[in-house]
Design a protein around this motif. Structure first.
Motif, PDB file in Angstrom:
ATOM      1  N   PHE A 329       0.837  -1.194   0.000  1.00  0.00           N
ATOM      2  CA  PHE A 329       0.000   0.000   0.000  1.00  0.00           C
ATOM      3  C   PHE A 329       0.877   1.251   0.000  1.00  0.00           C
ATOM      4  O   PHE A 329       0.584   2.230  -0.709  1.00  0.00           O
ATOM      5  N   LEU A 330       1.930   1.233   0.791  1.00  0.00           N
ATOM      6  CA  LEU A 330       2.866   2.362   0.809  1.00  0.00           C
ATOM      7  C   LEU A 330       3.484   2.575  -0.563  1.00  0.00           C
ATOM      8  O   LEU A 330       3.525   3.710  -1.075  1.00  0.00           O
ATOM      9  N   LEU A 331       3.976   1.512  -1.181  1.00  0.00           N
ATOM     10  CA  LEU A 331       4.686   1.637  -2.453  1.00  0.00           C
ATOM     11  C   LEU A 331       3.756   2.083  -3.573  1.00  0.00           C
ATOM     12  O   LEU A 331       4.128   2.919  -4.404  1.00  0.00           O
ATOM     13  N   LEU A 391       2.947   8.214   2.752  1.00  0.00           N
ATOM     14  CA  LEU A 391       2.632   8.197   4.182  1.00  0.00           C
ATOM     15  C   LEU A 391       1.196   7.752   4.411  1.00  0.00           C
ATOM     16  O   LEU A 391       0.916   6.925   5.296  1.00  0.00           O
ATOM     17  N   VAL A 392       0.271   8.276   3.606  1.00  0.00           N
ATOM     18  CA  VAL A 392      -1.126   7.865   3.733  1.00  0.00           C
ATOM     19  C   VAL A 392      -1.284   6.394   3.345  1.00  0.00           C
ATOM     20  O   VAL A 392      -2.005   5.632   4.009  1.00  0.00           O
ATOM     21  N   GLY A 393      -0.614   5.966   2.282  1.00  0.00           N
ATOM     22  CA  GLY A 393      -0.689   4.560   1.887  1.00  0.00           C
ATOM     23  C   GLY A 393      -0.125   3.623   2.935  1.00  0.00           C
ATOM     24  O   GLY A 393      -0.664   2.537   3.165  1.00  0.00           O
ATOM     25  N   ALA A 394       0.964   4.033   3.593  1.00  0.00           N
ATOM     26  CA  ALA A 394       1.534   3.198   4.658  1.00  0.00           C
ATOM     27  C   ALA A 394       0.560   3.040   5.809  1.00  0.00           C
ATOM     28  O   ALA A 394       0.401   1.934   6.370  1.00  0.00           O
ATOM     29  N   ALA A 395      -0.104   4.124   6.194  1.00  0.00           N
ATOM     30  CA  ALA A 395      -1.089   4.035   7.273  1.00  0.00           C
ATOM     31  C   ALA A 395      -2.255   3.132   6.878  1.00  0.00           C
ATOM     32  O   ALA A 395      -2.740   2.332   7.698  1.00  0.00           O
ATOM     33  N   LEU A 396      -2.708   3.220   5.637  1.00  0.00           N
ATOM     34  CA  LEU A 396      -3.776   2.333   5.173  1.00  0.00           C
ATOM     35  C   LEU A 396      -3.333   0.878   5.199  1.00  0.00           C
ATOM     36  O   LEU A 396      -4.082  -0.016   5.605  1.00  0.00           O
ATOM     37  N   VAL A 400      -5.136  -2.092   7.273  1.00  0.00           N
ATOM     38  CA  VAL A 400      -5.811  -3.191   6.563  1.00  0.00           C
ATOM     39  C   VAL A 400      -5.187  -4.531   6.919  1.00  0.00           C
ATOM     40  O   VAL A 400      -5.877  -5.493   7.290  1.00  0.00           O
ATOM     41  N   VAL A 401      -3.872  -4.639   6.815  1.00  0.00           N
ATOM     42  CA  VAL A 401      -3.200  -5.918   7.066  1.00  0.00           C
ATOM     43  C   VAL A 401      -3.151  -6.230   8.554  1.00  0.00           C
ATOM     44  O   VAL A 401      -3.235  -7.395   8.956  1.00  0.00           O
ATOM     45  N   GLY A 402      -3.031  -5.212   9.390  1.00  0.00           N
ATOM     46  CA  GLY A 402      -2.901  -5.447  10.825  1.00  0.00           C
ATOM     47  C   GLY A 402      -4.188  -5.324  11.596  1.00  0.00           C
ATOM     48  O   GLY A 402      -4.152  -5.012  12.794  1.00  0.00           O
ATOM     49  N   ARG A 403      -5.323  -5.561  10.938  1.00  0.00           N
ATOM     50  CA  ARG A 403      -6.606  -5.368  11.623  1.00  0.00           C
ATOM     51  C   ARG A 403      -6.788  -6.324  12.796  1.00  0.00           C
ATOM     52  O   ARG A 403      -7.533  -6.034  13.726  1.00  0.00           O
ATOM     53  N   ARG A 404      -6.093  -7.458  12.769  1.00  0.00           N
ATOM     54  CA  ARG A 404      -6.256  -8.399  13.886  1.00  0.00           C
ATOM     55  C   ARG A 404      -5.530  -7.922  15.141  1.00  0.00           C
ATOM     56  O   ARG A 404      -5.734  -8.475  16.227  1.00  0.00           O
ATOM     57  N   TYR A 405      -4.669  -6.901  14.998  1.00  0.00           N
ATOM     58  CA  TYR A 405      -3.979  -6.365  16.169  1.00  0.00           C
ATOM     59  C   TYR A 405      -4.793  -5.308  16.893  1.00  0.00           C
ATOM     60  O   TYR A 405      -4.338  -4.775  17.900  1.00  0.00           O
ATOM     61  N   GLY A 406      -5.968  -4.982  16.362  1.00  0.00           N
ATOM     62  CA  GLY A 406      -6.831  -4.035  17.052  1.00  0.00           C
ATOM     63  C   GLY A 406      -7.344  -2.954  16.120  1.00  0.00           C
ATOM     64  O   GLY A 406      -6.681  -2.572  15.144  1.00  0.00           O
ATOM     65  N   LEU A 411      -6.827   4.492  13.390  1.00  0.00           N
ATOM     66  CA  LEU A 411      -6.558   5.891  13.691  1.00  0.00           C
ATOM     67  C   LEU A 411      -5.391   6.436  12.879  1.00  0.00           C
ATOM     68  O   LEU A 411      -5.252   7.657  12.717  1.00  0.00           O
ATOM     69  N   LEU A 412      -4.539   5.545  12.348  1.00  0.00           N
ATOM     70  CA  LEU A 412      -3.368   5.996  11.603  1.00  0.00           C
ATOM     71  C   LEU A 412      -3.716   6.690  10.287  1.00  0.00           C
ATOM     72  O   LEU A 412      -3.134   7.739   9.976  1.00  0.00           O
ATOM     73  N   PRO A 413      -4.628   6.135   9.449  1.00  0.00           N
ATOM     74  CA  PRO A 413      -4.914   6.835   8.179  1.00  0.00           C
ATOM     75  C   PRO A 413      -5.404   8.268   8.343  1.00  0.00           C
ATOM     76  O   PRO A 413      -4.916   9.159   7.626  1.00  0.00           O
ATOM     77  N   PRO A 414      -6.355   8.576   9.259  1.00  0.00           N
ATOM     78  CA  PRO A 414      -6.740   9.990   9.402  1.00  0.00           C
ATOM     79  C   PRO A 414      -5.586  10.886   9.851  1.00  0.00           C
ATOM     80  O   PRO A 414      -5.457  12.023   9.374  1.00  0.00           O
ATOM     81  N   VAL A 415      -4.742  10.378  10.749  1.00  0.00           N
ATOM     82  CA  VAL A 415      -3.602  11.185  11.203  1.00  0.00           C
ATOM     83  C   VAL A 415      -2.629  11.423  10.057  1.00  0.00           C
ATOM     84  O   VAL A 415      -2.132  12.542   9.852  1.00  0.00           O
TER      85      VAL A 415
END
Length: 732
Positions: A329-331, A391-396, A400-406, A411-415
């Motif tokens: 997503f970042l790349l 930066l926005v792609g990395a947060a997305l 998306v991939v780390g949704r099982r961690y909580g 909150l990262l994409p809006p920030v």
């Protein structure tokens, strides 16, 4: 006061669903790798269990019998000694019984039944010591044996641990989702390479020749139209920027050629975004060169529009979207931003006579700009469209991939979007002789003021790589192993041992939030050690393949990327149907072929060898640097797409017919270099044939030496110079 010993029922209830079955809910925690296998109850099995405990870095194991009549027996702690464990089992009497061997923190266990059925669950390092390096093949063997021999015990175990399909054996409809557009195109390309090698070779030669002609056009065009001398530097800056992001992103599943194609799409987005800005400005009735047009309209449209390639990928390639890693997503977002940045710099350069030089302020992450006043004071820092969109792609990707961690990761994409928006808004406001609102200025300064944005991107990239490799490690049930044994075994063993020792000290009665934070901190060394080990393993495989020639090296690169994509799809599916591309059988064949070519065929312990041999016999009988902003920016330079396109139209209006043709040729050449000739070569001419008939192999040379493929060729030739001791980087 001496602590009370744990009773067998307490341990069994934590790990097992019955005397001969592991609990599916316990298996799903932390993504444990589970493999049933058939092996005699002998000394070799006990020795393998002890080796699995050593792989976890522990010095003792918990052992108990699982049948109800032994529920109130105390759990026995045994050291990692084969004879001690054998003596304990013999002390239970001559009648075989079901028993459980577990690690102290319950992160790994082996369930041994009274028959030959044994089930191992835990991290991949733990399971490999019991079933061998090729975990997917061990599961396939067990499923085949369960289907051939039948019986309620084996059939239920195969279904419970997902070693057999649950559908009808002769179902006509394909199981799972169908292929999407990228898969169809890739499969059609593979068929063309197999059925029409001469035609494909001719097309490769034509592509290589066209690429070099495009480079010549970019070099010659400035002699006739001086403003076009900024085209080649802008294109080179985009290549360098994407390479600087793609190389450390070791867990990526998208190719570098795909990133450049997305960059071309991002460059073409400038025209529709300019039209959208013109429509919004006209709807609001404001001056396009005024403060509102420069700031709110331009920033809002561009920051949202640069993410359009991700939306387009979700529409035309849904299956491929589900195989993306967090770093992908970042790349992809950074590639879209780099293309938009390329187009903006190119249009600005040609319309101002080559005054805007992209990447002039530094080599690392070029494309940023700094606005200063007459005294040299910094008024605004902009790290570039590629960095802010990345930066926005990395947060997305992390969300998306780390949704099982909580859910907190969302909150990262809006920030990230706020940081990118305010950084772009601040630059455009300064160029329009305006300033941010005090509240916006405070938030912008709190988020780094544009200076920290490249560093935040690097931090998110590293976090995404670590998360990707941790996620990939949970998909070892269906992912063929890399050739050779994983390196840095001692580092992983110490990290896991420390994790086990600290996890048992985390109280279970504290607040869930604090417990999750404590466990995450405890597991961090394991994640870092596993990530480092996997990266070193992939580099070692690539180095060994490089000694075999460019063909083996390129095949290795393609296999590593496809393997990561399939592992990510398996991990992200969470038990839902997913589509493997290439298929699991094809990927397994590629893994075995590569292991044979490198002399690193997968091996395992004594238990795995016995089980695999027995299963194979049954199956055969039944089967037919620091980033920073660029140089100072001109106040009169266009700050958004509409103004850049408007000035380009004015510039084109002053050209003659021949100069307009040269400008069109430069545009076609730049897009050609982005969309073709950048992938890993599929065919390489043999040195012996080239020396005998160099003229006849000119087409093959052009086919593998397009401008974007020169780097692959240089690495392939450099690999032939590696010493023979490189082969000892990995062992079987």
């Amino acid at each position: 006061m001496e602590e009370q010993a744990m009773l067998a029922r307490d341990l069994v209830l934590r790990v097992c669903a019955g005397a001969t079955e592991l609990d599916p809910q316990w298996i799903r925690v932390d993504g444990k790798v589970t493999t049933p296998f058939l092996v005699p109850r002998d000394r070799n099995l006990i020795r393998a269990i002890v080796s699995a405990g050593r792989a976890m870095g522990v010095d003792r194991l918990l052992v108990c019998r699982t049948r109800p009549e032994f529920s109130y027996d105390p759990v026995t702690e045994v050291p990692l000694d084969t004879d001690t464990l054998i003596d304990l089992i013999r002390g239970w009497g001559p009648t075989p019984t079901d028993f459980l061997v577990c690690v102290e923190d319950f992160s790994a266990a082996v369930l041994v039944t009274a028959d030959e059925l044994t089930v191992a669950a835990g991290p991949a390092d733990f399971v490999r010591e019991l079933v061998g390096a090729d975990i997917p093949q061990a599961r396939v063997h067990f499923g085949n044996r369960a289907r051939v021999e039948g019986g309620p015990v084996l059939t239920r175990a195969a279904l419970l641990y997902n070693c057999a399909d649950t559908g009808a054996r002769h179902a006509r409809s394909p199981r799972g989702p169908g292929p999407d557009l990228p898969e169809r195109l890739a499969r059609r390309g593979d068929r063309l390479r197999e059925r029409s090698p001469r035609a494909v070779g001719a097309l490769r030669a034509l592509r290589g020749a066209w690429g070099w002609l495009a480079v010549v056009a970019l070099l010659v065009a400035p002699l006739f139209v001086p403003g076009l001398d900024t085209a080649l530097p802008a294109l080179a800056a985009a290549f360098v920027l994407l390479f600087q992001l793609a190389w450390p992103a070791r867990s990526r599943t998208v190719s570098f050629a795909t990133l450049l194609r997305v960059a071309a799409l991002g460059a073409l987005l400038l025209w529709p975004l300019a039209l959208a800005e013109a429509a919004v400005v006209g709807l609001l009735g404001v001056d396009p060169y005024g403060v509102v047009g420069y700031t709110y309209v331009a920033v809002a449209v561009e920051e949202a529009g640069k993410l359009a390639p991700l939306l387009l990928l979700g529409l035309v390639a849904r299956r491929r979207m589900r195989r993306l890693a967090a770093v992908d997503f970042l790349l992809l977002a950074a590639a879209s931003g780099a293309g938009f940045q390329l187009a903006e710099h190119l249009l600005t350069g040609v319309s101002t006579g080559g005054g805007d030089r992209p990447g002039g302020g530094g080599f690392l992450l070029p494309g940023g700009s700094t606005v200063t006043d007459a005294s040299g004071a910094v008024l605004a820092v902009f790290s570039g469209h590629a960095v802010t969109t990345g930066l926005v792609g990395a947060a997305l990707g992390l969300a998306v991939v780390g949704r099982r961690y909580g859910a907190w990761l969302w909150l990262l994409p809006p920030v990230a979007f706020t940081a990118a928006f305010l950084e772009h808004l601040n630059l455009n406001a300064v160029l329009a002789n305006a300033a941010l609102h005090p509240v916006s200025g405070f938030v912008h300064g709190l988020l780094g003021g544009g200076v920290l944005t490249p560093w935040l991107l690097v931090v998110l990239l590293l976090c995404a790589v670590a998360m990707d490799y941790r996620t990939i490690g949970t998909a070892a049930e269906s992912t063929p192993p890399l050739p050779g044994r994983p390196p840095l075994a001692g580092l992983r063993r110490r990290a896991r041992g420390r994790s086990v020792a600290m996890r048992v000290r985390v109280p279970a009665d504290i607040a869930p939030l604090f417990r999750r934070l404590a466990l995450s901190w405890v597991d961090l060394p394991v994640t870092l050690a596993t990530t480092l080990s996997t990266i070193v393993h992939e580099f070692a495989v690539s180095a060994i393949a490089a000694r075999r020639g460019p063909g083996a090296l390129c095949d290795t690169w393609r296999f590593l990327r496809r393997r990561r994509a399939n592992a990510m799809a398996e991990a992200r599916s969470a038990g839902r149907p997913w589509r493997s591309h290439p298929s699991q059988e094809e990927l397994t064949r590629q893994a075995r072929s590569l292991a044979r070519r490198l002399g690193l065929a997968a091996t395992g312990g004594v238990t795995a060898a016995t089980a695999s041999f027995a299963a194979a016999a049954v199956y055969a009988a039944a089967a037919p640097g620091a980033p920073g902003p660029g140089g100072a920016a001109d106040r009169d330079a266009p700050a958004y797409a509409f103004v850049a396109l408007d000035r380009l139209q004015l510039w084109l209006g002053g050209l003659t017919g021949a100069e307009t043709a040269w400008a069109a040729l430069v545009l076609v050449a730049a897009l050609s270099l982005l969309v073709s000739g950048n992938g890993v070569p599929h065919a390489h001419p043999r040195m012996r044939e080239f020396l005998r008939a160099p003229t006849a192999n000119t087409g093959a040379i052009l086919g593998m030496l397009a401008p974007g493929q020169v780097g692959y060729a240089l690495l392939g030739l450099a690999g032939l110079l590696l010493p023979r001791r490189v082969d000892r980087l990995l062992v079987r």
